[in-house]
Design a protein around this motif. Structure first.
Motif, PDB file in Angstrom:
ATOM      1  N   ALA A  86       0.842  -1.199   0.000  1.00 24.61           N
ATOM      2  CA  ALA A  86       0.000   0.000   0.000  1.00 24.61           C
ATOM      3  C   ALA A  86       0.874   1.245   0.000  1.00 24.61           C
ATOM      4  CB  ALA A  86      -0.927  -0.006   1.219  1.00 24.61           C
ATOM      5  N   GLU A  87       1.959   1.178   0.772  1.00 24.48           N
ATOM      6  CA  GLU A  87       2.884   2.299   0.832  1.00 24.48           C
ATOM      7  C   GLU A  87       3.729   2.378  -0.446  1.00 24.48           C
ATOM      8  OE1 GLU A  87       5.085   4.163   4.632  1.00 24.48           O
ATOM      9  OE2 GLU A  87       5.829   2.191   4.062  1.00 24.48           O
ATOM     10  N   HIS A  88       4.162   1.240  -0.925  1.00 23.24           N
ATOM     11  CA  HIS A  88       5.028   1.200  -2.104  1.00 23.24           C
ATOM     12  C   HIS A  88       4.299   1.683  -3.358  1.00 23.24           C
ATOM     13  CE1 HIS A  88       8.264  -0.131  -4.729  1.00 23.24           C
ATOM     14  NE2 HIS A  88       7.396  -0.833  -5.433  1.00 23.24           N
ATOM     15  N   PHE A  89       3.037   1.263  -3.515  1.00 26.76           N
ATOM     16  CA  PHE A  89       2.262   1.646  -4.703  1.00 26.76           C
ATOM     17  C   PHE A  89       1.402   2.885  -4.464  1.00 26.76           C
ATOM     18  CE2 PHE A  89       2.550  -3.094  -5.506  1.00 26.76           C
ATOM     19  CZ  PHE A  89       3.575  -2.960  -6.437  1.00 26.76           C
ATOM     20  N   ASP A  90       1.615   3.550  -3.321  1.00 28.35           N
ATOM     21  CA  ASP A  90       0.918   4.798  -3.023  1.00 28.35           C
ATOM     22  C   ASP A  90      -0.599   4.620  -3.042  1.00 28.35           C
ATOM     23  OD1 ASP A  90       0.838   7.434  -2.283  1.00 28.35           O
ATOM     24  OD2 ASP A  90       0.863   8.210  -4.325  1.00 28.35           O
ATOM     25  N   ILE A  91      -1.080   3.550  -2.398  1.00 27.95           N
ATOM     26  CA  ILE A  91      -2.516   3.305  -2.290  1.00 27.95           C
ATOM     27  C   ILE A  91      -3.039   4.066  -1.087  1.00 27.95           C
ATOM     28  CG2 ILE A  91      -4.306   1.553  -1.982  1.00 27.95           C
ATOM     29  CD1 ILE A  91      -2.452  -0.462  -3.317  1.00 27.95           C
ATOM     30  N   ARG A  92      -3.973   4.971  -1.297  1.00 31.77           N
ATOM     31  CA  ARG A  92      -4.476   5.840  -0.230  1.00 31.77           C
ATOM     32  C   ARG A  92      -5.232   5.048   0.834  1.00 31.77           C
ATOM     33  NH1 ARG A  92      -6.911   8.297  -4.614  1.00 31.77           N
ATOM     34  NH2 ARG A  92      -8.907   7.824  -3.609  1.00 31.77           N
ATOM     35  N   ASP A  93      -5.384   5.674   2.014  1.00 29.77           N
ATOM     36  CA  ASP A  93      -6.076   4.987   3.109  1.00 29.77           C
ATOM     37  C   ASP A  93      -7.527   4.695   2.770  1.00 29.77           C
ATOM     38  OD1 ASP A  93      -7.618   7.481   4.823  1.00 29.77           O
ATOM     39  OD2 ASP A  93      -5.984   8.031   3.514  1.00 29.77           O
ATOM     40  N   ASP A  94      -8.215   5.583   2.016  1.00 30.48           N
ATOM     41  CA  ASP A  94      -9.610   5.321   1.681  1.00 30.48           C
ATOM     42  C   ASP A  94      -9.739   4.168   0.684  1.00 30.48           C
ATOM     43  OD1 ASP A  94      -8.356   6.939  -0.197  1.00 30.48           O
ATOM     44  OD2 ASP A  94     -10.221   7.881  -0.854  1.00 30.48           O
ATOM     45  N   ILE A  95      -8.696   3.915  -0.118  1.00 28.37           N
ATOM     46  CA  ILE A  95      -8.703   2.754  -1.021  1.00 28.37           C
ATOM     47  C   ILE A  95      -8.414   1.479  -0.236  1.00 28.37           C
ATOM     48  CG2 ILE A  95      -7.574   1.686  -3.008  1.00 28.37           C
ATOM     49  CD1 ILE A  95      -9.315   4.074  -3.731  1.00 28.37           C
ATOM     50  N   TRP A  96      -7.435   1.546   0.674  1.00 28.20           N
ATOM     51  CA  TRP A  96      -7.113   0.359   1.485  1.00 28.20           C
ATOM     52  C   TRP A  96      -8.276   0.002   2.415  1.00 28.20           C
ATOM     53  CZ3 TRP A  96      -3.387  -2.826   0.264  1.00 28.20           C
ATOM     54  CH2 TRP A  96      -3.057  -3.862   1.140  1.00 28.20           C
ATOM     55  N   LEU A  97      -9.169   0.925   2.647  1.00 28.68           N
ATOM     56  CA  LEU A  97     -10.366   0.639   3.444  1.00 28.68           C
ATOM     57  C   LEU A  97     -11.167  -0.501   2.832  1.00 28.68           C
ATOM     58  CD1 LEU A  97     -12.290   1.323   5.770  1.00 28.68           C
ATOM     59  CD2 LEU A  97     -13.242   3.163   4.349  1.00 28.68           C
ATOM     60  N   ALA A  98     -11.173  -0.607   1.497  1.00 22.85           N
ATOM     61  CA  ALA A  98     -11.866  -1.715   0.835  1.00 22.85           C
ATOM     62  C   ALA A  98     -11.249  -3.058   1.222  1.00 22.85           C
ATOM     63  CB  ALA A  98     -11.838  -1.529  -0.677  1.00 22.85           C
ATOM     64  N   VAL A  99      -9.909  -3.086   1.370  1.00 18.28           N
ATOM     65  CA  VAL A  99      -9.229  -4.315   1.796  1.00 18.28           C
ATOM     66  C   VAL A  99      -9.650  -4.671   3.219  1.00 18.28           C
ATOM     67  CG1 VAL A  99      -6.988  -5.405   2.173  1.00 18.28           C
ATOM     68  CG2 VAL A  99      -7.281  -3.768   0.308  1.00 18.28           C
ATOM     69  N   ARG A 100      -9.702  -3.667   4.097  1.00 18.29           N
ATOM     70  CA  ARG A 100     -10.146  -3.922   5.477  1.00 18.29           C
ATOM     71  C   ARG A 100     -11.570  -4.477   5.503  1.00 18.29           C
ATOM     72  NH1 ARG A 100      -7.082  -0.665   9.224  1.00 18.29           N
ATOM     73  NH2 ARG A 100      -4.952  -1.401   8.815  1.00 18.29           N
ATOM     74  N   MET A 101     -12.440  -3.901   4.678  1.00 20.59           N
ATOM     75  CA  MET A 101     -13.818  -4.396   4.617  1.00 20.59           C
ATOM     76  C   MET A 101     -13.851  -5.847   4.160  1.00 20.59           C
ATOM     77  SD  MET A 101     -15.733  -1.065   2.985  1.00 20.59           S
ATOM     78  CE  MET A 101     -17.393  -1.769   3.077  1.00 20.59           C
ATOM     79  N   LEU A 102     -13.021  -6.170   3.165  1.00 16.66           N
ATOM     80  CA  LEU A 102     -12.952  -7.549   2.672  1.00 16.66           C
ATOM     81  C   LEU A 102     -12.452  -8.489   3.761  1.00 16.66           C
ATOM     82  CD1 LEU A 102     -13.213  -9.365   0.102  1.00 16.66           C
ATOM     83  CD2 LEU A 102     -10.776  -8.935  -0.273  1.00 16.66           C
ATOM     84  N   MET A 103     -11.440  -8.072   4.508  1.00 13.27           N
ATOM     85  CA  MET A 103     -10.901  -8.900   5.586  1.00 13.27           C
ATOM     86  C   MET A 103     -11.956  -9.165   6.659  1.00 13.27           C
ATOM     87  SD  MET A 103      -7.799  -9.627   4.835  1.00 13.27           S
ATOM     88  CE  MET A 103      -6.732  -9.098   3.496  1.00 13.27           C
ATOM     89  N   ILE A 104     -12.695  -8.132   7.032  1.00  9.86           N
ATOM     90  CA  ILE A 104     -13.679  -8.265   8.107  1.00  9.86           C
ATOM     91  C   ILE A 104     -14.878  -9.092   7.662  1.00  9.86           C
ATOM     92  CG2 ILE A 104     -15.305  -6.937   9.528  1.00  9.86           C
ATOM     93  CD1 ILE A 104     -13.141  -4.704   9.558  1.00  9.86           C
ATOM     94  N   VAL A 105     -15.369  -8.831   6.449  1.00 12.81           N
ATOM     95  CA  VAL A 105     -16.545  -9.538   5.935  1.00 12.81           C
ATOM     96  C   VAL A 105     -16.269 -11.026   5.784  1.00 12.81           C
ATOM     97  CG1 VAL A 105     -17.897  -9.851   3.819  1.00 12.81           C
ATOM     98  CG2 VAL A 105     -17.638  -7.579   4.803  1.00 12.81           C
ATOM     99  N   THR A 106     -15.061 -11.370   5.320  1.00 11.65           N
ATOM    100  CA  THR A 106     -14.726 -12.776   5.049  1.00 11.65           C
ATOM    101  C   THR A 106     -13.959 -13.432   6.182  1.00 11.65           C
ATOM    102  OG1 THR A 106     -12.618 -12.228   3.992  1.00 11.65           O
ATOM    103  CG2 THR A 106     -14.585 -12.240   2.584  1.00 11.65           C
ATOM    104  N   LYS A 107     -13.804 -12.713   7.311  1.00  8.69           N
ATOM    105  CA  LYS A 107     -12.969 -13.205   8.413  1.00  8.69           C
ATOM    106  C   LYS A 107     -11.596 -13.598   7.880  1.00  8.69           C
ATOM    107  CE  LYS A 107     -16.463 -14.456  11.803  1.00  8.69           C
ATOM    108  NZ  LYS A 107     -17.478 -13.550  11.246  1.00  8.69           N
ATOM    109  N   GLN A 108     -10.982 -12.672   7.182  1.00 10.25           N
ATOM    110  CA  GLN A 108      -9.634 -12.785   6.606  1.00 10.25           C
ATOM    111  C   GLN A 108      -9.517 -13.982   5.658  1.00 10.25           C
ATOM    112  OE1 GLN A 108      -6.441 -11.053   9.085  1.00 10.25           O
ATOM    113  NE2 GLN A 108      -7.619 -11.787  10.835  1.00 10.25           N
ATOM    114  N   GLY A 109     -10.588 -14.167   4.885  1.00  7.35           N
ATOM    115  CA  GLY A 109     -10.593 -15.189   3.846  1.00  7.35           C
ATOM    116  C   GLY A 109     -11.235 -16.491   4.246  1.00  7.35           C
ATOM    117  N   GLU A 110     -11.418 -16.731   5.535  1.00  7.49           N
ATOM    118  CA  GLU A 110     -11.917 -18.022   6.005  1.00  7.49           C
ATOM    119  C   GLU A 110     -13.368 -18.272   5.607  1.00  7.49           C
ATOM    120  OE1 GLU A 110     -11.246 -18.207  10.170  1.00  7.49           O
ATOM    121  OE2 GLU A 110      -9.056 -18.156  10.000  1.00  7.49           O
ATOM    122  N   GLU A 111     -14.160 -17.225   5.434  1.00  8.73           N
ATOM    123  CA  GLU A 111     -15.574 -17.407   5.097  1.00  8.73           C
ATOM    124  C   GLU A 111     -15.911 -16.863   3.709  1.00  8.73           C
ATOM    125  OE1 GLU A 111     -18.283 -16.123   8.083  1.00  8.73           O
ATOM    126  OE2 GLU A 111     -17.371 -17.337   9.664  1.00  8.73           O
TER     127      GLU A 111
END
Length: 636
Positions: free
Chosen positions: A310-335
């Protein structure tokens, strides 16, 4: 077009050929929303724009020592705020349980002590003593601990700390005596505390807030309704006076802006001088073991290995928020597989825009699934921008443990490069990016100037809330929001009558921005035409109105002479520093606001100056930082 980031480069490469652009748009419009992710991927593959992603170890003994030496240099020159910065960076780079980590804590405690941050210093001293700090140097820490206790007037701990320091000194002189007794276990500190001399403390708005265990909290005077004209919106079921709380809510997901990673907790967003690092990466720091544990269990276990991208490719915090949502919704991929087979969630882009939750529990994905995304209304360029971003993120996620799955269905290929599971995750990400575009909030912190009068607003992160996503916009809003850590709090700034809709402001206020500019911005960003009074009647900017001119009065309201008296009182209140407001002054200002609302015809400058004062009071009681003496902000 100058390519400053990877995504800029992708766009510049693609938009060079206008004819190809036209053909792509025509093909794109024929695709269903579910197939657009693969379409975006094929474009990037054809253009050879997908980057190489390699695992990176961000912990480094060399860097930890280097940052500590820089901290020592600053400390010797009595640049203590700068020293704290470098010691925090040293702790972030150090390996867990290492002598470098303990030394970073110990040295930071010395700088904090000199800055009179005694509680924060004590927290670091305890961490260093429990870690791998050299036995021969522990006597200095015990001595500093004793001095901190004296400064904080903790007499019950003075004697035991002093005796422990004596014992440490004896061992340093005669190692044969063996290890000293451990630090008294009954001396505990809240890692969220900061010393009163290090940060100005102001009372919360004069109302008893619910305990955090009761969140989410919504007032019994409000209700969520739906109509084709307004969509889901908040209305008052009873009269609500100025200053009342409408709701309080934890975020469903949030991300801290990376430029605040050494000054704020990455989970709760409290500003802290005694942060602890993630044991695996050096990019996130936390105010306590509790915040670290919650973050790791909810979203950070998987993202930890790829967050540096995220830092290397200059991905903003509001864009990385989508990753956080994905992690929480899927329980980090398990569901993820469970969602793929769910009768509602298997089609991420299909929502019910009239859905109203029975509760606003952040653990219920249905509440997030049905948030408005406006994907079908988005222009072609925005679809491409978010589509390319989703592909880049899935490409990065493939280098983590997110897609680890033995299930054969999950391994089924829907394209030569993507399994069905990876394609579904990409579609979810695309959905979340649209949801964020129209529903995300910027978590803010108020920066208070040295004169304690001037204020500035810092955007320290991005977040998604459920209940507060249902507030519509008005350029002449009757509600306002502020943030306590990452908890959003909404309160009224006007009298709201029964049945009236309650509005927040999306960043376009009539007092500062001309009507034409407001309408264009809201139409482009949020896909609606504002019909508030300020836009309907094209109210003038506040700077173009004369505060001395009395407004037109409503029938059966107060007399002009009485209004002059009230106006003089409110002007006197407005001139007082917001930090000095107590319950009496706050109630007086709210009462005058109620009288104005019932008596005068809008717009009137004095009325909105009082409203501005209310917002200022809310902000100084929420996340705030007083820039008195030296400031962390100048260094972090």
């Amino acid at each position: 077009m100058e390519a400053t980031t990877l995504l800029d480069y992708i766009f510049a490469t693609f938009w060079k050929d206008y004819e190809e652009y036209v053909m792509a748009e025509e093909k794109f419009r024929k695709l269903s929303l579910d197939y657009r992710f693969l379409y975006f991927y094929n474009i990037l593959k054809k253009k050879k724009c997908l980057p190489d992603v390699k695992p990176v170890t961000t912990k480094s003994v060399t860097k930890a020592i280097e940052f500590r030496k820089l901290g020592d240099q600053a400390f010797c020159k009595k640049r203590d705020v700068e020293a704290v910065k470098y010691y925090t960076k040293s702790a972030a780079a150090a390996l867990p349980g290492s002598a470098e980590l303990a030394s970073a804590y110990a040295n930071r405690s010395a700088a904090l002590y000199r800055l009179e941050g005694y509680t924060a210093a004590l927290i670091d001293i305890n961490r260093a003593l429990k870690g791998s700090y050299p036995e021969t140097l522990k006597s200095k820490l015990e001595d500093r601990k004793r001095n901190c206790l004296i400064k904080l007037r903790a007499p019950d701990q003075k004697i035991s700390s002093f005796l422990s320091a004596v014992e440490q000194l004896a061992i340093s002189l005669n190692p044969a005596r063996g290890k000293p007794p451990s630090v008294p276990a009954n001396f505990e500190f809240d890692n969220n505390l900061t010393d009163v001399n290090y940060e100005h403390r102001f009372p919360l708005p004069p109302e008893n807030y619910p305990e955090p265990t009761t969140l989410p909290y919504t007032s019994n005077k409000v209700k969520v309704k739906y109509s084709p004209q307004f969509g889901r919106h908040i209305v008052a079921t009873k009269e609500i006076k100025p200053g009342e709380t409408l709701g309080m809510e934890d975020p469903f997901a949030s991300t801290l802006a990376l430029n605040y990673k050494y000054s704020h907790c990455a989970h709760c967003y409290v500003r802290s001088e005694s942060l602890i690092p993630c044991p695996t990466c050096s990019l996130l720091m936390f105010c306590s073991e509790k915040c670290l544990s919650v973050a790791y269990s909810r979203y950070h276990r998987v993202e930890c290995k790829i967050l540096h991208n995220a830092e290397h490719f200059d991905i903003r915090d509001d864009i990385w928020l989508a990753v956080r949502m994905l992690m929480i919704v899927t329980k980090q991929g398990e569901e993820l597989m469970t969602l793929m087979k769910h009768p509602i969630y298997k089609n991420p882009m299909k929502i019910d825009p009239s859905y109203i939750p029975t509760n606003f529990d952040t653990g219920d994905y249905l509440n997030i699934h049905n948030l408005e995304d406006h994907a079908t209304k988005a222009p072609f360029e925005q679809n491409y921008s978010l589509g390319f971003t989703a592909v880049l993120i899935v490409h990065i996620l493939k280098y983590s443990s997110f897609f680890d799955e033995k299930n054969e269905y999950a391994k089924k290929k829907v394209s030569p490069d993507f399994s069905s599971k990876e394609c579904y995750a990409g579609t979810l990400l695309l959905k979340f990016l649209f949801v964020i575009k129209h529903n995300a909030f910027k978590i803010t912190e108020t920066l208070i100037g040295d004169d304690l009068v001037k204020f500035d607003t810092l955007e320290i992160g991005s977040s998604i809330y459920i209940f507060h996503s249902y507030f519509n916009h008005s350029c002449e809003e009757n509600g306002a929001k502020c943030f306590h850590k990452n908890v959003i709090v909404s309160r009224t700034v006007q009298l709201v009558n029964t049945g009236e809709q309650i509005f927040l402001n999306y960043g376009m206020n009539f007092g500062k921005t001309p009507c034409k500019d407001r309408l264009n911005y809201l139409r482009e960003e949020y896909k609606f035409d504002c019909s508030c009074q300020a836009c309907t009647f094209d109210w003038p900017l506040l700077e173009d109105t004369n505060a001395a001119t009395l407004p037109k009065l409503r029938r059966n309201s107060i007399k002009s002479d009485s209004l002059k008296v009230f106006s003089a009182r409110t002007r006197e209140l407005r001139l007082q520093p917001s930090l000095s407001f107590d319950r009496v002054k706050f109630d007086l200002l709210c009462n005058h606001m109620e009288i104005y609302h019932k008596s005068v015809k809008k717009p009137w400058k004095e009325y909105y100056e009082c409203q501005k004062k209310l917002k200022e009071i809310y902000s100084t009681a929420a996340n705030h930082y007083c820039q008195k003496m030296d400031s962390f902000l100048q260094c972090l």
